[in-house]
Design an enzyme around this catalytic site. Structure first.
Site, PDB file in Angstrom:
ATOM      1  N   GLU A 137      43.289  35.905  33.401  1.00 12.78           N
ATOM      2  CA  GLU A 137      43.369  37.105  34.244  1.00 12.78           C
ATOM      3  C   GLU A 137      42.964  38.400  33.533  1.00 12.78           C
ATOM      4  OE1 GLU A 137      47.318  37.019  35.881  1.00 12.78           O
ATOM      5  OE2 GLU A 137      47.040  35.031  36.729  1.00 12.78           O
ATOM      6  N   ASN A 169      40.081  32.084  32.930  1.00 13.47           N
ATOM      7  CA  ASN A 169      40.751  31.718  34.177  1.00 13.47           C
ATOM      8  C   ASN A 169      41.201  32.989  34.900  1.00 13.47           C
ATOM      9  OD1 ASN A 169      41.962  29.561  35.830  1.00 13.47           O
ATOM     10  ND2 ASN A 169      43.939  30.344  35.133  1.00 13.47           N
ATOM     11  N   HIS A 178      44.915  30.484  44.452  1.00 19.09           N
ATOM     12  CA  HIS A 178      46.178  30.714  45.169  1.00 19.09           C
ATOM     13  C   HIS A 178      45.810  31.332  46.509  1.00 19.09           C
ATOM     14  CE1 HIS A 178      48.736  29.641  41.834  1.00 19.09           C
ATOM     15  NE2 HIS A 178      48.053  30.444  41.034  1.00 19.09           N
ATOM     16  N   GLU A 204      44.664  26.239  39.917  1.00 19.39           N
ATOM     17  CA  GLU A 204      46.042  26.510  40.333  1.00 19.39           C
ATOM     18  C   GLU A 204      46.160  26.491  41.860  1.00 19.39           C
ATOM     19  OE1 GLU A 204      47.697  29.967  38.383  1.00 19.39           O
ATOM     20  OE2 GLU A 204      46.516  29.622  36.562  1.00 19.39           O
ATOM     21  N   ASP A 232      47.015  26.267  45.559  1.00 18.65           N
ATOM     22  CA  ASP A 232      48.044  26.112  46.574  1.00 18.65           C
ATOM     23  C   ASP A 232      47.637  26.948  47.784  1.00 18.65           C
ATOM     24  OD1 ASP A 232      48.791  28.741  45.731  1.00 18.65           O
ATOM     25  OD2 ASP A 232      50.463  27.990  44.553  1.00 18.65           O
TER      26      ASP A 232
END
Length: 449
Positions: free
Chosen positions: A157, A198, A234, A262, A264
């Protein structure tokens, strides 16, 4: 768990263990996801908590996935809570489990603006000192797991949503050059590990993903060791970017691998059949975009069960973001993943005869935290319950509600209140507590009996 996206300031830390009356994990009519993915030349993974890798949770993690990401266990605050003092317990459990189950490990993460220990964030460092601390940390951690980690999320990030660099400890202290240095130091410590940058909100083509694209292009031109980019994914229900596959392809065209790291898909609660159907379509769409690009090599969900998700504590009113529900029953989202990997429409049955306890931290501050334990049953029931755990860093329970808790040394034992001992099949109960901590707050192993 974003803590399991993970960050103590953002989400919950999770741990749990199955009751003695555990049952076998779900058996799908299709081959497990890991086999479906392998047939497409992909790796399918999940973020996990090492202390939970037993019972039904462990059975599913081992059977369904070919890659594991430590949700919290390899972050700076977990492994180096005091300067030069390393704790590898939780990370080692995950690596050992992966080795025993023929799985890869994705290291997460070496350089991040969050979940750093207070000794680091509160220190007054010269650029030379800060750079030395960073190099030592990377060299020590990557070196410890040399040959055991397939890929590292080296830098996590680094950008704001507008594509500018995030102002944080690393950028403010070292400038943007910290990214190239971190990659170079990680490569020196393990030349065979794949090294990634990432970030989140970089799934579609936009200002932030373009900034990441330009950074990776520049690093490649400079000869800096960069092997891939991680798109966290996400996502919000119904909002998969239309340019996802195009974005994956443009990174691949730079000569780097791409991973969905990641994944979801959160929804406004309560879930219903319409929302679950849309969620299945969203998971299917993301996986299909990855399958369509040869250099999209890994698809990792951020916790495979709703009981392990960071979403409810971070986005109040939202949840149900993963492929399995809180009782480890596969949801339509599971079927969406399987279909995109070439499977059929048959959903595996839920596990039976299992009760579990899930430990979470909902909020944390300098000297304390608030936690919760949820006891859930599927195919079984309880007339009463007792949970216990042992803290690893001197944490102390100071107050509890909906349960009677006692602590002796590091050992904590909690039993039901008179009004919430019964847990029916398909039901759950919760209790909460406040506790103190200092230096670190590693996840304990919880047992239910």
């Amino acid at each position: 768990m974003r803590s399991l996206r993970t960050g103590l300031s953002l989400a919950s830390l999770l741990a749990g263990a199955a009751l003695v009356c555990t049952a076998p994990a779900a058996h799908a009519a299709d081959p497990p996801l890991r086999d479906l993915a392998a047939a497409k030349g992909k790796v399918v993974g999940t973020a996990v908590t090492g202390s939970k890798l037993t019972g039904t949770y462990g059975d599913l993690a081992g059977a369904q996935f070919s890659s594991l990401t430590p949700g919290n266990a390899m972050k700076w605050g977990s492994v180096e809570p005091t300067r030069g003092g390393f704790d590898w317990t939780e990370a080692d459990k995950i690596v050992a489990f992966a080795q025993a189950h023929g799985q890869q490990v994705r290291g997460h993460t070496l350089v991040w603006h969050s979940q750093n220990p207070s000794w680091l964030t509160n220190g007054s460092w010269t650029p030379a000192q800060l750079g030395s601390l960073l190099q030592n940390h990377i060299s020590t951690e990557v070196g410890r797991y040399k040959g055991k980690i397939a890929a590292w999320d080296v830098v996590n990030e680094p950008f704001n949503d507008d594509g500018t660099y995030r102002a944080d400890l690393w950028y403010d202290g070292l400038g943007s050059g910290y990214i190239a240095n971190a990659l170079t130091w990680a490569h020196a410590a393990d030349p065979d590990a794949k090294l990634y940058i990432n970030d989140y909100n970089v799934e579609g083509v936009d200002a932030k993903s373009t900034a990441l694209y330009n950074l990776v292009k520049s690093l490649k031109q400079q000869g800096v060791p960069i092997d891939g980019v991680g798109l966290q994914a996400h996502l919000i229900l119904g909002q998969v970017p239309s340019t996802l596959q195009q974005n994956i392809q443009r990174f691949a065209d730079l000569g780097v691998d791409v991973a969905i790291t990641e994944l979801d898909v959160r929804m406004a609660l309560p879930a219903d059949s319409g929302k679950l159907a849309q969620q299945a379509a969203d998971f299917r769409s993301v996986v299909a975009a990855c399958v369509a690009v040869t250099r999209c090599v890994n698809l990792t969900v951020w916790g495979f069960a709703d009981s392990d998700s960071w979403v409810p504590s971070t986005f109040p009113g939202y949840g149900a973001a993963t492929p399995y529900d809180e009782n480890y029953a596969p949801k339509p989202a599971y079927r969406g993943i399987a279909e995109a990997l070439g499977g059929t429409t048959t959903t595996p049955p839920p596990p039976t005869g299992a009760c579990t306890a899930a430990y979470s931290v909902s909020s944390q501050w300098d000297s304390g935290f608030t936690g919760q334990v949820r006891i859930s049953c599927s195919g079984a029931s309880l007339a009463s319950w007792k949970v216990s755990w042992t803290y690893g860093a001197g944490q102390r329970v100071t107050q509890a509600w909906n349960a009677t808790c006692a602590q002796s040394g590091a050992a904590v034992s909690c039993s039901n209140a008179s009004y919430n001992g019964a847990v029916p099949d398909g039901g759950s109960v919760t209790f909460g507590f406040n506790a103190s901590w200092s230096g670190g707050n590693p996840v304990p192993t919880v047992t239910l009996g």
